[in-house]
Structure formats: C-alpha cells, structure tokens
Write a protein that holds these residues in place. Structure first.
Motif, PDB file in Angstrom:
ATOM      1  N   HIS C 168      10.220   1.854  19.290  1.00  0.00           N
ATOM      2  CA  HIS C 168       9.215   2.782  19.336  1.00  0.00           C
ATOM      3  C   HIS C 168       9.002   3.244  20.572  1.00  0.00           C
ATOM      4  O   HIS C 168       8.370   4.396  20.624  1.00  0.00           O
ATOM      5  CB  HIS C 168       7.991   2.429  18.553  1.00  0.00           C
ATOM      6  CG  HIS C 168       7.541   3.544  17.738  1.00  0.00           C
ATOM      7  ND1 HIS C 168       8.043   4.068  16.765  1.00  0.00           N
ATOM      8  CD2 HIS C 168       6.217   3.919  17.913  1.00  0.00           C
ATOM      9  CE1 HIS C 168       6.986   5.040  16.169  1.00  0.00           C
ATOM     10  NE2 HIS C 168       5.865   4.888  16.994  1.00  0.00           N
ATOM     11  N   SER C 194       4.472 -15.189  23.083  1.00  0.00           N
ATOM     12  CA  SER C 194       3.148 -15.790  22.925  1.00  0.00           C
ATOM     13  C   SER C 194       2.796 -15.767  21.420  1.00  0.00           C
ATOM     14  O   SER C 194       2.250 -16.890  20.858  1.00  0.00           O
ATOM     15  CB  SER C 194       1.998 -15.386  23.654  1.00  0.00           C
ATOM     16  OG  SER C 194       1.300 -14.422  23.181  1.00  0.00           O
TER      17      SER C 194
ATOM     18  N   LEU D 160      -0.305   1.244  23.233  1.00  0.00           N
ATOM     19  CA  LEU D 160       0.913   1.310  22.596  1.00  0.00           C
ATOM     20  C   LEU D 160       1.597   0.055  22.355  1.00  0.00           C
ATOM     21  O   LEU D 160       2.547   0.449  21.219  1.00  0.00           O
ATOM     22  CB  LEU D 160       1.662   2.147  23.936  1.00  0.00           C
ATOM     23  CG  LEU D 160       1.177   3.512  24.715  1.00  0.00           C
ATOM     24  CD1 LEU D 160       1.742   3.721  26.027  1.00  0.00           C
ATOM     25  CD2 LEU D 160       1.503   4.375  23.811  1.00  0.00           C
ATOM     26  N   GLN D 161       1.324  -1.017  22.586  1.00  0.00           N
ATOM     27  CA  GLN D 161       2.219  -2.047  22.048  1.00  0.00           C
ATOM     28  C   GLN D 161       1.658  -2.204  20.541  1.00  0.00           C
ATOM     29  O   GLN D 161       2.424  -2.346  19.624  1.00  0.00           O
ATOM     30  CB  GLN D 161       1.609  -3.240  22.744  1.00  0.00           C
ATOM     31  CG  GLN D 161       2.649  -3.644  24.036  1.00  0.00           C
ATOM     32  CD  GLN D 161       2.505  -4.808  24.663  1.00  0.00           C
ATOM     33  OE1 GLN D 161       2.636  -5.664  24.041  1.00  0.00           O
ATOM     34  NE2 GLN D 161       1.758  -4.953  25.854  1.00  0.00           N
ATOM     35  N   LEU D 163       0.506   0.199  18.464  1.00  0.00           N
ATOM     36  CA  LEU D 163       1.009   1.217  17.658  1.00  0.00           C
ATOM     37  C   LEU D 163       2.645   1.305  17.730  1.00  0.00           C
ATOM     38  O   LEU D 163       3.060   1.447  16.576  1.00  0.00           O
ATOM     39  CB  LEU D 163       0.592   2.712  18.400  1.00  0.00           C
ATOM     40  CG  LEU D 163      -0.844   3.122  18.141  1.00  0.00           C
ATOM     41  CD1 LEU D 163      -0.977   4.528  18.666  1.00  0.00           C
ATOM     42  CD2 LEU D 163      -1.212   2.975  16.858  1.00  0.00           C
ATOM     43  N   ASN D 164       3.165   0.654  18.717  1.00  0.00           N
ATOM     44  CA  ASN D 164       4.799   0.527  18.496  1.00  0.00           C
ATOM     45  C   ASN D 164       4.904  -0.479  17.344  1.00  0.00           C
ATOM     46  O   ASN D 164       5.853  -0.049  16.332  1.00  0.00           O
ATOM     47  CB  ASN D 164       5.421  -0.292  19.870  1.00  0.00           C
ATOM     48  CG  ASN D 164       5.734   0.725  21.005  1.00  0.00           C
ATOM     49  OD1 ASN D 164       5.488   1.877  20.864  1.00  0.00           O
ATOM     50  ND2 ASN D 164       5.880   0.131  21.849  1.00  0.00           N
ATOM     51  N   MET D 165       4.428  -1.464  17.277  1.00  0.00           N
ATOM     52  CA  MET D 165       4.269  -2.485  16.158  1.00  0.00           C
ATOM     53  C   MET D 165       4.188  -2.074  15.009  1.00  0.00           C
ATOM     54  O   MET D 165       4.922  -2.243  14.098  1.00  0.00           O
ATOM     55  CB  MET D 165       3.669  -3.745  16.683  1.00  0.00           C
ATOM     56  CG  MET D 165       3.627  -4.972  15.780  1.00  0.00           C
ATOM     57  SD  MET D 165       5.082  -5.929  16.134  1.00  0.00           S
ATOM     58  CE  MET D 165       4.316  -7.067  17.297  1.00  0.00           C
ATOM     59  N   LEU D 184       1.813  -8.234   6.440  1.00  0.00           N
ATOM     60  CA  LEU D 184       2.451  -7.684   7.506  1.00  0.00           C
ATOM     61  C   LEU D 184       1.185  -7.414   8.680  1.00  0.00           C
ATOM     62  O   LEU D 184       1.543  -7.820   9.963  1.00  0.00           O
ATOM     63  CB  LEU D 184       2.711  -6.274   7.548  1.00  0.00           C
ATOM     64  CG  LEU D 184       4.284  -6.260   6.738  1.00  0.00           C
ATOM     65  CD1 LEU D 184       4.480  -4.699   6.486  1.00  0.00           C
ATOM     66  CD2 LEU D 184       5.075  -6.764   7.788  1.00  0.00           C
ATOM     67  N   GLU D 187       0.350 -10.889  10.303  1.00  0.00           N
ATOM     68  CA  GLU D 187       1.698 -11.151  11.142  1.00  0.00           C
ATOM     69  C   GLU D 187       1.653 -10.411  12.373  1.00  0.00           C
ATOM     70  O   GLU D 187       1.786 -10.886  13.626  1.00  0.00           O
ATOM     71  CB  GLU D 187       2.966 -10.948  10.294  1.00  0.00           C
ATOM     72  CG  GLU D 187       3.180 -11.940   9.382  1.00  0.00           C
ATOM     73  CD  GLU D 187       3.335 -13.425   9.772  1.00  0.00           C
ATOM     74  OE1 GLU D 187       4.152 -13.608  10.631  1.00  0.00           O
ATOM     75  OE2 GLU D 187       2.892 -14.314   9.051  1.00  0.00           O
ATOM     76  N   TYR D 188       1.347  -9.234  12.398  1.00  0.00           N
ATOM     77  CA  TYR D 188       1.340  -8.152  13.393  1.00  0.00           C
ATOM     78  C   TYR D 188       0.296  -8.767  14.344  1.00  0.00           C
ATOM     79  O   TYR D 188       0.406  -8.813  15.556  1.00  0.00           O
ATOM     80  CB  TYR D 188       1.175  -6.718  13.243  1.00  0.00           C
ATOM     81  CG  TYR D 188       2.443  -6.178  12.482  1.00  0.00           C
ATOM     82  CD1 TYR D 188       3.705  -6.952  12.387  1.00  0.00           C
ATOM     83  CD2 TYR D 188       2.442  -4.677  12.182  1.00  0.00           C
ATOM     84  CE1 TYR D 188       5.001  -6.279  11.965  1.00  0.00           C
ATOM     85  CE2 TYR D 188       3.632  -4.032  11.715  1.00  0.00           C
ATOM     86  CZ  TYR D 188       4.721  -4.888  11.500  1.00  0.00           C
ATOM     87  OH  TYR D 188       6.054  -4.216  11.008  1.00  0.00           O
ATOM     88  N   ALA D 190      -1.453 -11.319  14.358  1.00  0.00           N
ATOM     89  CA  ALA D 190      -1.173 -12.857  15.088  1.00  0.00           C
ATOM     90  C   ALA D 190      -0.481 -12.679  16.351  1.00  0.00           C
ATOM     91  O   ALA D 190      -0.823 -13.156  17.405  1.00  0.00           O
ATOM     92  CB  ALA D 190      -0.673 -13.636  14.095  1.00  0.00           C
ATOM     93  N   THR D 191       0.406 -12.015  16.337  1.00  0.00           N
ATOM     94  CA  THR D 191       1.534 -11.809  17.443  1.00  0.00           C
ATOM     95  C   THR D 191       0.638 -11.045  18.577  1.00  0.00           C
ATOM     96  O   THR D 191       0.669 -11.505  19.723  1.00  0.00           O
ATOM     97  CB  THR D 191       2.715 -10.907  17.066  1.00  0.00           C
ATOM     98  OG1 THR D 191       3.297 -11.741  16.244  1.00  0.00           O
ATOM     99  CG2 THR D 191       3.254 -10.759  18.425  1.00  0.00           C
ATOM    100  N   LEU D 192       0.006  -9.854  18.168  1.00  0.00           N
ATOM    101  CA  LEU D 192      -0.413  -9.149  19.125  1.00  0.00           C
ATOM    102  C   LEU D 192      -1.658  -9.789  19.809  1.00  0.00           C
ATOM    103  O   LEU D 192      -2.012  -9.765  21.078  1.00  0.00           O
ATOM    104  CB  LEU D 192      -0.866  -7.704  18.719  1.00  0.00           C
ATOM    105  CG  LEU D 192       0.049  -6.994  18.282  1.00  0.00           C
ATOM    106  CD1 LEU D 192      -0.249  -5.647  17.392  1.00  0.00           C
ATOM    107  CD2 LEU D 192       0.989  -6.253  19.374  1.00  0.00           C
ATOM    108  N   SER D 194      -2.371 -12.926  20.140  1.00  0.00           N
ATOM    109  CA  SER D 194      -2.113 -14.009  20.641  1.00  0.00           C
ATOM    110  C   SER D 194      -1.595 -13.891  22.121  1.00  0.00           C
ATOM    111  O   SER D 194      -1.850 -14.240  23.151  1.00  0.00           O
ATOM    112  CB  SER D 194      -1.230 -15.106  20.013  1.00  0.00           C
ATOM    113  OG  SER D 194       0.309 -14.535  20.095  1.00  0.00           O
ATOM    114  N   GLY D 195      -0.926 -12.539  22.172  1.00  0.00           N
ATOM    115  CA  GLY D 195      -0.778 -11.993  23.452  1.00  0.00           C
ATOM    116  C   GLY D 195      -1.756 -11.411  24.234  1.00  0.00           C
ATOM    117  O   GLY D 195      -1.567 -11.501  25.492  1.00  0.00           O
ATOM    118  N   PHE D 196      -2.713 -10.857  23.614  1.00  0.00           N
ATOM    119  CA  PHE D 196      -3.923 -10.148  24.228  1.00  0.00           C
ATOM    120  C   PHE D 196      -4.969 -11.013  24.754  1.00  0.00           C
ATOM    121  O   PHE D 196      -5.724 -10.388  25.689  1.00  0.00           O
ATOM    122  CB  PHE D 196      -4.173  -9.086  23.336  1.00  0.00           C
ATOM    123  CG  PHE D 196      -3.505  -7.946  23.060  1.00  0.00           C
ATOM    124  CD1 PHE D 196      -1.997  -7.552  24.113  1.00  0.00           C
ATOM    125  CD2 PHE D 196      -3.543  -6.855  22.123  1.00  0.00           C
ATOM    126  CE1 PHE D 196      -1.327  -6.508  23.728  1.00  0.00           C
ATOM    127  CE2 PHE D 196      -2.934  -5.649  22.065  1.00  0.00           C
ATOM    128  CZ  PHE D 196      -1.406  -5.718  22.611  1.00  0.00           C
TER     129      PHE D 196
END
Lengths: 219, 219, 219, 219
Positions: C168, C194, D160-161, D163-165, D184, D187-188, D190-192, D194-196
């Motif tokens: 994207h 992560s 942006l990450q 919204l990309n996701m 979804l 899941e999204y 959880a990923t974001l 844990s990164g942030f």
DNA sequence: AATGAATGAGTGTTCATTCAT
DNA sequence: AATGAATGAACACTCATTCAT
C-alpha cells in the motif's frame, strides 16, 4: 389552436403566458438551441403539463409567428385601404411596423430567424403571409409612383429597400432604446422618400399631414 | 489554422471544402439544427475523419465568421484610409460590402444568424470585430458631415440606416439574382445619400467619380 | 516482444522510452483514461509510428507489468534461496520490494491499479506470477515459524499483513520522499516481526545481521 | 440529493439501487472503463431514464465516495471522541474501518481506485475528507504516545502503517471470506500495537477491555 | 390540470486501430 | 522508420415526446 374539446377558463391565459416565455427563450438562444425542459422550467411546469398546453414545440413557433403576422397583416390591410395619399399611407405603415418590432422584439427575433424550422403547411402559410405583406408595401410604392409622388423606380427593389431599412432594426434595437417607433419611422421615411421622390414632389409637409391624420382618426 | 502538428498538402484544401459545405448546411438549416453527421455525409467522410479536419463544430462556425470578417475588415480599413472624398469612400465601401454579401450568401446567412452560438473568446473577438466595422462606417459618415457633404445627422442612427439597408440584403438575395453588387450599391447609396446630404451638396456626379477612381486604381 | 523480424539498433531503445512515458501517463490518469494520442504526443510520434513500436495499447500494459514482476520475482527467488535465517531473508525481501516500489512509483501504480484491464493469457500469466510472489513470502513466513522465530500464525493471514503493509506504500509515497527503502523496511519489519515473533525470539540483532550480510555479499 | 424539483416516492429507492449497481460495475471494471450504457443495461433502464436518476456519471462516483466517507468519518469522529484509553479507541476504529471495508467491498474498490477521476470541487472535498480521517488516526496515535502506551514514534509513519495494513485489505478480501472484521481487527491491532507499544505497556488485556466496553455500550 | 417516469433516437466528440505511402 | 488520413464503434449526454395515474 386549443387542443382537447373542453378547457377551463384559465387554459388560454396560461397558454399565452407560456408562448410569451418561449418567445423570450427562442429569441435569446434560438429555436433549435432551446429545449422544452427549459421552457417548462421558466413556466414552472413539468414537461407533461407543458405539453398539455403547447401540443408541440413547433406549435409554439407557429403561435409566435402568428402573433407577429396577424396584427401586422391586419394593420397593413387597414392602412393600405385608407383613403389617403399613398406616401402618407407608407409613412403610417412604416410606423406601425416599427411599433410592432419595438414592442415585441423577442417575437421579431424568432420571426426573422426561425421561420425556417417550420415544416409543411405551417411553412407554406407563413411564406404566403410574408409575400402578402411584401405585396402591400410594393403596391403602395407603385401607387406613389403612379400618383407622381415617386419617380419611376423598380418597384420590387424599392420595396426591398423599404423592408431592409425597417426589418433589420430588430438586430440592434434594445427593449428600452433611446428611439421610439415614431422617431425611427420619421427618420427612415425621410431617407427613403427623399431617395424615391420625384424632383417635383415636396415631402416637407408629410409630418404635418401625419399629425392631422391622427387628429382626425383619434377624434 | 491547422490543428495537429503536421499535415499533408491536401489537408488545407479538403479542410476548406468542408467549411464550404458546412456553411451551406448552416445557412439552409441553421447552425444548431445541423448535425455533425450531416456534414460528414455531405463531405463524404466518417465522423472520425471529419473531426480530423474540423476540430469541433464551433470551430467551423469560427472559420465561417472569419471568412466574412477578415476580408470585410481588411477592405473596409483600406477604403477608409483612401485619400478620397468621404462620400466616395462610403460608396466604395457599400459596393465592397455588397460584393461580399452576394459572393458568399451562405456565409452571410451564418454570419448574421448564428454568431450567438459562439462562446467565450470566439464570441468576444467577433463582437469586437463587428463593432470595428460599424465604427469605420460611422467615422466615414462623420467625415462626410464635417466636410459639409452631409447635413447634421445623428451619426449612430445614420450608420444603422446604412447597415440596415445593406446587411438585410442577404435575406432575399439569390445566388444568381438579377442585380449585381454594383447596381445595388448605386441604388442603396442613391437613396441613403439623398437622405443624408446637405441641401448644398450635389451628388449627381458621384457615379462619375467612382468610375474615374476605378480607372486610376486599375491603371 | 519485438514485432517484425528486422529492426534497427535504435528500435528497442525508443521502445523502452515509450513504455516509460506510457507508464507515467497511466500512473497519473489511469490506463483506461489515457489515450493513445496522448502517449504519441508525449513520445513525439504520430500515431502510426507509435504503433510501429508498441503493437497495441494492452501490450504497453503487459510490458509495464513485466517491468515490475520480472525483477521482483527474480530478486524474490534469489533471496528466498539464500542460506540464511528466514527472518533475515524476509527483511531483505522487504527492502527489495520497497526499493522497487520507490524506484518505479509510476509502474507500481499501474501494476496495482490496472492489471484488471489485461485479458486472456496476459491476465492469466500475471495472476500466476502474483501468486508465485505471494507464495515465496508465505513460505518464508512458514519457515520462520518452523525455525521457532515466529509463533504459530495463520500463514496466509501473516503473508497478507506483510503485503498490506508493503504494497500500500505506493499510495502515499512521493518520488523524493523523506524516507528511503531501507528506513521503511526497517520500520515495517520492526512492526511486523514484533507482532509475529515467538516470545523467546530476540529480534534486536536483526539490523546488525543485515549489515553483516551485506558486507559479506558486497565483498 | 434529488436533482429535479419534484420526485415520487420510488425515486430515491431506485436511485440508490442504481448507485449500488454502478458501484459493482465500477469495482469490477474500473470507473473509466465502465460505460453508461452498461449501467443502464444492468439497471434495466434506457439511457434517458438512467440520466433522470443519476444526473451524470461523475455524480455516481461522488455518491459512492460519500457512501464510504460519510459513515467512515461519522464513526471515526464518534470513536475519537469517546472517553476511553486511546489504544482502545484505535482498536475500535480499526474494527469499524474493517467492517466498512468488508461490508462494501465494491464501494471501497471504487473509493480506493477511482477518486482521481473526480474533478474540481468534488475532488477537493474528497481529499479534505480523506485528510480528516488520516488526522483522526494520527491524533489517536499521538495520544497513545503521550499516555505512555506507545513509544516515541514518527506519528505520520505510524499512521501510514496503520492505514497500509487496513486499507489494502480490499485488494484480497472476498465478499464471504473466512475472516470477519472483528477477527481481522484483532490480528492487525495485535501486530501494530506490539510494534508500537512501550516496553512497559501491557496489551494483553486489550481484547478484554474491548469486550467490557461493548457490554457497557450495548447496555 | 398536472405529474413523474420512461423512451429511443440523436447530440457532439473521442477512441484504438489500420494502412497506403 | 514514420506519416497523414481514415474508420466505425463507443463515449457521455440531451432531445422532444408520451402516458398512466
């Protein structure tokens, strides 16, 4: 040309209003470039209702032509039949024509521009009526020649000069222009008559005679 | 005024043919009532190929107007600038105008009827050019007044009479009519000048002077 | 896909230029909304000559897709085959993908938006190649799970998250944006890893390992 | 947003149906590649009648964009204004966004692909609304940083990450896919997250808090 | 007396493509 | 290697008109 047999009292009034509004639009934009929808919008009527009044678009054009030609021919026939000097009658006809032009500028635009969109019988009748008007003018010019007022002219060309001068007025006249029909008629006729007259004919008292005629008539 | 960057030798020729054919159709039916399909049919071209030449329908109208206005203004400017009597110049201008009208009757129809379908810059330019022509005529009339040839007239009204008389000719002239431009110009000017002239001015030798001018020029 | 048997030396060069220019136009306006005439204009070629180079409009689209997919698949296959930790390979693949996206933003626009205008075999091949790329990513993710680096994930969903995040980017990236591919790859992978990693997996040394890998490769 | 002055009761219903059908076609083939004739065929309406409902093709596009942006912005504003932890609000916003994407896949396709075919004021408004949505997300991310939940991030890149996701989901989601918006979103996020997140922030109870929030709200 | 809905032919214009030269 | 000219279908859109209600 009212359509179905029975109509309420307001029908004809509304109908005439619509024709007025259509004439304005046709004059401004041209017949072909004006849509029925536009007319309906100005008239405040949906398209269905509009057709109840107008029958068809071409019919509107016919009505507008009639509104010009009927009073014009009626007046022209009356004036031509007056028991007066042909030059005076020409002067009276000139003013009547200019009065009509200035009073109904938009109708005249349509009359001059869009008569060619008429088809069939409508067109034939229109052309006949136009020719009748031209003949009335031409006959008056011939009378003036025969009376000795005008020199020997090509009658058709004289008539065309007369109509050129008058009919083209619609192209530049404004609804509230500075010149009225009487003034324009005086000026136009002064020019034309000084061009057409015999050396012996004195046109100087013409306006005086017009005034006197009007007094007699008005009385 | 070629549209895409490069064009073969036949392009402009064919283009001018198409404009001719379009002018005929527009004159007969009106601009708005003439379809592109119709023009293509007359030109023997599919619509795509037609657009290759014309760019747009409005562009055709522009070209037709230019074909009238460019020669008209060029000639009018030249004549107005001649070192001659203003009445003579008016007479020359009259004939030039009538020559143009009679030579390109269909173009004049379109010029007179459909200029209102131009939009934006095209329209503005057209109106400016029309006004320039009117000004040339009016200035000549003023010169004639100042020279003592014409009596004191309302200059604008005199100009309008001049143009009424000439411009309306397209309405009845036929491609092969009995009268040519010189004859009509003589007649129109005789009428107008006898109407405009001062009592002291003698117009009888005008045609003589026209002839002599032509000889000088032609020599 | 060179067309006729014999071509001069400049043919392929010019052809590639045209594809470049088409890609820019397609990216800005969309494939369907961009005309062949427009491409010819930008390329400085008449339509006939243009077709000599491009064959057809759809063919341009095919070429642009190839310019994205060929280097992408080549690089992806190479990286997937490296004898390295799968997480490292994912990080390398991420950067390669972003490098391609940022280097050819306009091609990527077309690739993402207009592949649906391909028909028949062209479309089939494209979809196959897209699936191959997805499979490479997904296999790497599975490897990472099996190596214990990532926890047990739905492999397809993980792959889609990876591609969502990367693909994207073209929507907002600018040709000379503030972030380069390496930076974005680091950031995206930091977030994704992560989220995907096992509690036991320590990702802190990943960038160190990337650097060390590059030194080995560069040598 | 009915176009002509008056309309019957069925008008708006039929109009919405047509927009639905257009959205499907636009999604499948692209806005530029879909013809009005095709829409009319699907709607079972002749072209004239179609225009009675739609006004213009671009207008259809506007309506489709509105159907995405109006509920999206309304929901986003509401959620952003809740008196809750910013991370929880992000999670709620994520799910709302995905619900919209999955519920109106074809609208989203058009929203994502064809907004560039809007012109003038329509385009300006659209871009403003898109920026407003981005700002809401970014502000939530900043709030989360200021609350200590997220570590210090480049706010724009984090947005942006996010919204990309989410936004790229439309590219592969199917109308009846195996994953729903809630799954979804979990899941999204959880990923974001844990990164942030800050090392000190514990996200494990987020889903618990979502559930409790929903109970409070639903009650 | 008037409406909303529909039609289908027609509008001007652009399209991708072809081909003789 | 490249051009100018041509095509015909498609484009979005408007037209005058009809008619059940």
């Amino acid at each position: 040309m009212p359509r179905p047999p029975g109509h309420g009292p307001g029908y004809e009034i509304k109908r005439q209003e619509i024709i007025d509004q259509a004439a304005q639009l046709f004059a401004k934009q041209g017949y072909a470039a004006t849509g029925i929808a536009e007319i309906g919008q100005v008239a405040g009527l949906a398209k269905g209702a509009l057709y109840y009044y107008i029958g068809s678009k071409e019919n509107l054009l016919v009505e507008i032509q009639n509104r010009v030609l009927n009073p014009l021919l009626t007046a022209a026939r009356r004036i031509a039949g007056l028991d007066e000097d042909p030059v005076l009658r020409l002067r009276l006809l000139s003013q009547t024509l200019l009065e009509l032009i200035l009073a109904r500028l938009d109708h005249i635009w349509v009359y001059e521009h869009d008569y060619r969109h008429l088809r069939g019988a409508n067109r034939t009748r229109l052309l006949r009526q136009r020719r009748e008007f031209e003949k009335i003018v031409q006959d008056l010019l011939v009378e003036a020649m025969e009376s000795g007022a005008f020199r020997k002219l090509n009658a058709r060309l004289a008539m065309l000069q007369f109509l050129n001068m008058h009919n083209h007025t619609y192209q530049w006249a404004k609804p509230d222009g500075e010149w009225d029909a009487e003034f324009l008629s005086r000026e136009y006729c002064a020019t034309l008559i000084s061009g057409f007259r015999s050396p012996s004919y004195d046109a100087d008292d013409l306006e005086e005679r017009v005034r006197s005629f009007r007094e007699r008539e008005g009385a």
